[in-house]
Scaffold this motif. Structure first.
Motif, PDB file in Angstrom:
ATOM      1  N   ALA A   1      43.307  31.893  34.855  1.00 17.95           N
ATOM      2  CA  ALA A   1      43.171  31.054  35.823  1.00 17.95           C
ATOM      3  C   ALA A   1      44.324  31.063  36.883  1.00 17.95           C
ATOM      4  N   GLY A   2      45.478  31.096  36.431  1.00 14.82           N
ATOM      5  CA  GLY A   2      46.557  31.233  37.076  1.00 14.82           C
ATOM      6  C   GLY A   2      46.452  32.423  38.395  1.00 14.82           C
ATOM      7  N   GLY A   3      46.154  33.421  37.755  1.00 14.11           N
ATOM      8  CA  GLY A   3      45.969  34.867  38.847  1.00 14.11           C
ATOM      9  C   GLY A   3      44.527  34.558  39.691  1.00 14.11           C
ATOM     10  N   ALA A   4      43.573  33.882  39.300  1.00 14.78           N
ATOM     11  CA  ALA A   4      42.608  33.731  40.102  1.00 14.78           C
ATOM     12  C   ALA A   4      42.842  32.549  41.302  1.00 14.78           C
ATOM     13  N   ILE A   5      43.476  31.486  40.956  1.00 18.25           N
ATOM     14  CA  ILE A   5      43.831  30.626  41.844  1.00 18.25           C
ATOM     15  C   ILE A   5      44.820  31.091  42.836  1.00 18.25           C
ATOM     16  N   ALA A   6      45.780  31.783  42.309  1.00 19.35           N
ATOM     17  CA  ALA A   6      46.812  32.272  43.353  1.00 19.35           C
ATOM     18  C   ALA A   6      46.188  33.170  44.446  1.00 19.35           C
ATOM     19  N   ALA A   7      45.503  34.240  43.885  1.00 19.45           N
ATOM     20  CA  ALA A   7      44.921  35.205  44.704  1.00 19.45           C
ATOM     21  C   ALA A   7      44.020  34.465  45.794  1.00 19.45           C
ATOM     22  N   TRP A   8      43.321  33.694  45.468  1.00 23.37           N
ATOM     23  CA  TRP A   8      42.291  32.771  46.258  1.00 23.37           C
ATOM     24  C   TRP A   8      43.281  32.094  47.317  1.00 23.37           C
ATOM     25  N   VAL A   9      44.170  31.470  46.881  1.00 27.52           N
ATOM     26  CA  VAL A   9      45.074  30.848  47.998  1.00 27.52           C
ATOM     27  C   VAL A   9      45.796  31.904  48.878  1.00 27.52           C
ATOM     28  N   MET A  10      46.187  32.788  48.424  1.00 27.76           N
ATOM     29  CA  MET A  10      46.752  33.855  49.296  1.00 27.76           C
ATOM     30  C   MET A  10      45.827  34.503  50.253  1.00 27.76           C
ATOM     31  N   THR A  11      44.552  34.672  49.904  1.00 30.57           N
ATOM     32  CA  THR A  11      43.629  35.484  50.557  1.00 30.57           C
ATOM     33  C   THR A  11      42.459  34.763  51.097  1.00 30.57           C
ATOM     34  N   HIS A  12      41.961  33.845  50.386  1.00 30.04           N
ATOM     35  CA  HIS A  12      40.602  33.439  50.535  1.00 30.04           C
ATOM     36  C   HIS A  12      39.430  34.322  50.497  1.00 30.04           C
ATOM     37  N   ASP A  13      39.592  35.403  49.839  1.00 29.66           N
ATOM     38  CA  ASP A  13      38.941  36.643  49.619  1.00 29.66           C
ATOM     39  C   ASP A  13      38.105  36.529  48.382  1.00 29.66           C
ATOM     40  N   PRO A  14      36.909  36.688  48.210  1.00 30.75           N
ATOM     41  CA  PRO A  14      36.288  36.423  46.819  1.00 30.75           C
ATOM     42  C   PRO A  14      36.742  37.712  46.126  1.00 30.75           C
ATOM     43  N   PHE A  15      36.687  38.886  46.613  1.00 30.91           N
ATOM     44  CA  PHE A  15      37.122  40.158  45.831  1.00 30.91           C
ATOM     45  C   PHE A  15      38.455  40.215  45.412  1.00 30.91           C
ATOM     46  N   TRP A  16      39.333  39.366  46.113  1.00 28.01           N
ATOM     47  CA  TRP A  16      40.818  39.392  45.628  1.00 28.01           C
ATOM     48  C   TRP A  16      41.013  38.161  44.578  1.00 28.01           C
ATOM     49  N   MET A  17      40.055  37.223  44.922  1.00 25.32           N
ATOM     50  CA  MET A  17      40.176  36.246  43.975  1.00 25.32           C
ATOM     51  C   MET A  17      39.711  36.628  42.530  1.00 25.32           C
ATOM     52  N   MET A  18      38.712  37.406  42.531  1.00 22.86           N
ATOM     53  CA  MET A  18      38.381  38.042  41.184  1.00 22.86           C
ATOM     54  C   MET A  18      39.346  38.942  40.542  1.00 22.86           C
TER      55      MET A  18
ATOM     56  N   VAL B   1      51.849  30.374  34.951  1.00 21.01           N
ATOM     57  CA  VAL B   1      52.795  30.732  35.912  1.00 21.01           C
ATOM     58  C   VAL B   1      52.780  32.396  36.075  1.00 21.01           C
ATOM     59  N   ILE B   2      53.134  32.786  35.090  1.00 23.82           N
ATOM     60  CA  ILE B   2      53.294  34.373  34.931  1.00 23.82           C
ATOM     61  C   ILE B   2      52.067  35.112  35.537  1.00 23.82           C
ATOM     62  N   GLY B   3      50.853  34.535  35.428  1.00 24.93           N
ATOM     63  CA  GLY B   3      49.501  35.033  35.700  1.00 24.93           C
ATOM     64  C   GLY B   3      49.484  34.539  37.283  1.00 24.93           C
ATOM     65  N   ALA B   4      49.985  33.495  37.628  1.00 23.65           N
ATOM     66  CA  ALA B   4      49.844  33.174  39.273  1.00 23.65           C
ATOM     67  C   ALA B   4      50.957  33.935  39.954  1.00 23.65           C
ATOM     68  N   ILE B   5      51.776  34.433  39.378  1.00 20.33           N
ATOM     69  CA  ILE B   5      52.824  35.466  40.136  1.00 20.33           C
ATOM     70  C   ILE B   5      52.310  36.800  40.308  1.00 20.33           C
ATOM     71  N   GLY B   6      51.511  37.125  39.239  1.00 23.98           N
ATOM     72  CA  GLY B   6      50.467  38.271  39.363  1.00 23.98           C
ATOM     73  C   GLY B   6      49.570  38.229  40.534  1.00 23.98           C
ATOM     74  N   GLY B   7      49.048  37.101  40.473  1.00 24.36           N
ATOM     75  CA  GLY B   7      47.941  36.850  41.602  1.00 24.36           C
ATOM     76  C   GLY B   7      48.566  37.038  42.986  1.00 24.36           C
ATOM     77  N   VAL B   8      49.838  36.692  43.112  1.00 24.11           N
ATOM     78  CA  VAL B   8      50.459  36.788  44.460  1.00 24.11           C
ATOM     79  C   VAL B   8      50.960  38.061  45.052  1.00 24.11           C
ATOM     80  N   ILE B   9      51.536  38.725  43.761  1.00 26.66           N
ATOM     81  CA  ILE B   9      52.167  40.046  43.913  1.00 26.66           C
ATOM     82  C   ILE B   9      51.176  41.000  44.395  1.00 26.66           C
ATOM     83  N   MET B  10      49.812  40.859  43.930  1.00 26.28           N
ATOM     84  CA  MET B  10      48.690  41.934  43.993  1.00 26.28           C
ATOM     85  C   MET B  10      48.433  42.275  45.513  1.00 26.28           C
TER      86      MET B  10
END
Length: 462
Positions: free
Chosen positions: A292-309, A333-342
């Motif tokens: 959940a953390g990774g998906a939410i963070a990546a979506w907030v960063m990009t609004h791109d479905p590919f990067w969200m998944m 939190v750790i997953g969300a940081i990964g979602g931001v880094i990627m």
């Protein structure tokens, strides 16, 4: 009275034998089930890569993935399984403190011509353990596969997959994913769910290959700016990513040691591969929170479905190293940081004129390193092994271990791909790339009704 005692003793012995047999069969079934679950990872990569490819390359992208899977099984049988047991302490092949390593042990437990590597009704463990590890090996090749789509030769890719899956990653596993591994015994390295051992190694191996492979035709302009090359089916890519995530439940299930057997760490509770206790319950909290953390963070960063998944998968990779240790909000939190880094790293890789078609270097390589380092930040002080006087997890040990995994991946990837490039086995000719690899390498079209000018004139068998 003596007859009754004797009868009770016999009944108790029979009950113990029955219980032991049930536990043995349950343990065997447990690891048996990890294998088809991990096959879902490869079904996911298949859909993911074909969807991320343009229609003219869809089948060629899928075929190389399947071939890598097929070739890794026999090569892992003949080499990889032996490497895991022979090299934990280094290249000397000396036995480690636990005693389940070294040349002598490997010859007994993993020689491809020995009695252990075949049907044996007295051994219900070796085959299913081998199968689970072979799936880990195939996963490393699948991680690399997507990054190279649309321009890599099938034969060159297959050689790279064998090197990575049956030789390179399993050496890292021997060092950092075995209780006798020198990274574990010397540095307290902890990587429960293989953030470094699988993901970082595969991601940095891929980086080495991409440097020599070069970008797809039309990816970069003369001024260095990049052009987006969209795959032909975003839905297929998204479904593939979700299948990969489903398969990772089997992957992480294969990272625990079943209790109550001669090869177990103890009875009554699962242990991790290092011998410290863990429960599936704790893992479930953290897998879901990392996802959940990774998906939410990546979506907030990009609004791109590919990067969200991709971020959802990156969240799991981020927490995998310490999955057995984290408190669930920490995992989020750790997953969300990964979602931001990627996505940030993926953009940087592209600015370096490296064409990573699916962001594997960022998602698996750099986020895998983050997953290892995060253990040193958030779980320092835990014992790395159950033995008295064993080293504890430290930030220093995790950082150094992550660097070892990155170098162990990058150097063989770069060198092997450079050799293949010199032999003209790495990249397809420009003309073939422009036409599309399906027309050159595959005897049938992926979508004949839509792109072939009419209905198909041949059946798939023809």
């Amino acid at each position: 009275m003596e007859e009754q005692i004797a009868a009770l003793a016999a009944e108790l012995a029979a009950l113990k034998e029955t219980t032991a047999g049930m536990n043995k069969t349950t343990a065997e079934t447990f690891y048996w089930l990890t294998i088809p679950l991990m096959v879902l990872i490869h079904a996911g990569f298949l859909s993911y890569e074909m969807g991320a490819s343009r229609a003219k390359n869809a089948l060629a992208s899928g075929i190389k993935n399947i071939l890598a899977f097929a070739f890794i099984i026999p090569t892992f049988y003949y080499a990889g399984w032996f490497i895991y047991w022979a090299f934990p302490t280094g290249f000397s092949m000396a036995p480690g403190p636990i005693g389940t390593s070294g040349l002598e042990y490997a010859l007994a437990a993993a020689s491809p011509v020995g009695t252990a590597m075949g049907p044996n009704v007295a051994d219900s463990a070796t085959g299913v353990f081998f199968g689970a590890f072979a799936m880990f090996a195939a996963t490393t090749a699948s991680i690399m596969s997507g990054a190279l789509i649309e321009r890599v030769q099938i034969v060159g890719f297959t050689i790279l997959a064998i090197v990575l899956g049956s030789f390179v990653w399993i050496l890292g596993a021997a060092w950092g994913w075995h209780a006798d591994g020198w990274l574990v015994t010397a540095l307290g390295y902890h990587d429960f769910g293989a953030s470094g051992v699988v993901h970082a190694i595969a991601g940095f191996f891929t980086l080495g290959v991409l440097i020599n492979l070069g970008a797809r035709v039309g990816k970069f302009n003369a001024d260095g700016t990049a052009n987006a090359i969209a795959g032909h089916s975003m839905p297929a890519a998204l479904v593939g990513l979700m299948l990969i995530i489903a398969g990772f439940w089997g992957f992480l299930m294969g990272c625990v040691i079943f209790p109550g057997e001669a090869w177990s760490w103890g009875s009554g509770i699962f242990h991790n591969i290092y011998g410290t206790p863990v429960t599936l319950s704790a893992m479930t909290f953290n897998i879901l929170m990392g996802f959940a953390g990774g998906a939410i963070a990546a979506w907030v960063m990009t609004h791109d479905p590919f990067w969200m998944m991709s971020g959802a998968l990156g969240g799991i990779i981020s927490v995998a190293g310490g999955l057995d240790l984290y408190w669930p909000p920490m995992a989020f939190v750790i997953g969300a940081i990964g979602g931001v880094i990627m996505p940030l790293v993926a953009a940087r890789v592209e600015k370096l004129r490296i064409d990573d078609a699916v962001g594997a270097v960022a998602l698996h390589g750099v986020v895998g390193v983050w997953g290892v380092v995060a253990v040193g930040i958030f779980a320092a002080g835990y014992p790395a092994l159950p033995a008295e006087g064993a080293p504890t997890i430290t930030l220093y040990g995790q950082v150094l271990g992550a660097l070892v995994m990155a170098v162990l991946g990058f150097v063989p990837g770069y060198v092997t791909s450079l050799v293949l490039k010199k032999l003209n086995l790495l990249r397809v000719p420009k003309e073939a790339e422009v036409i599309g690899l399906d027309k050159v390498k595959v005897p049938i079209e992926a979508y004949p009704e839509f792109f072939g000018g009419g209905l198909a004139t041949k059946t798939p068998a023809e």
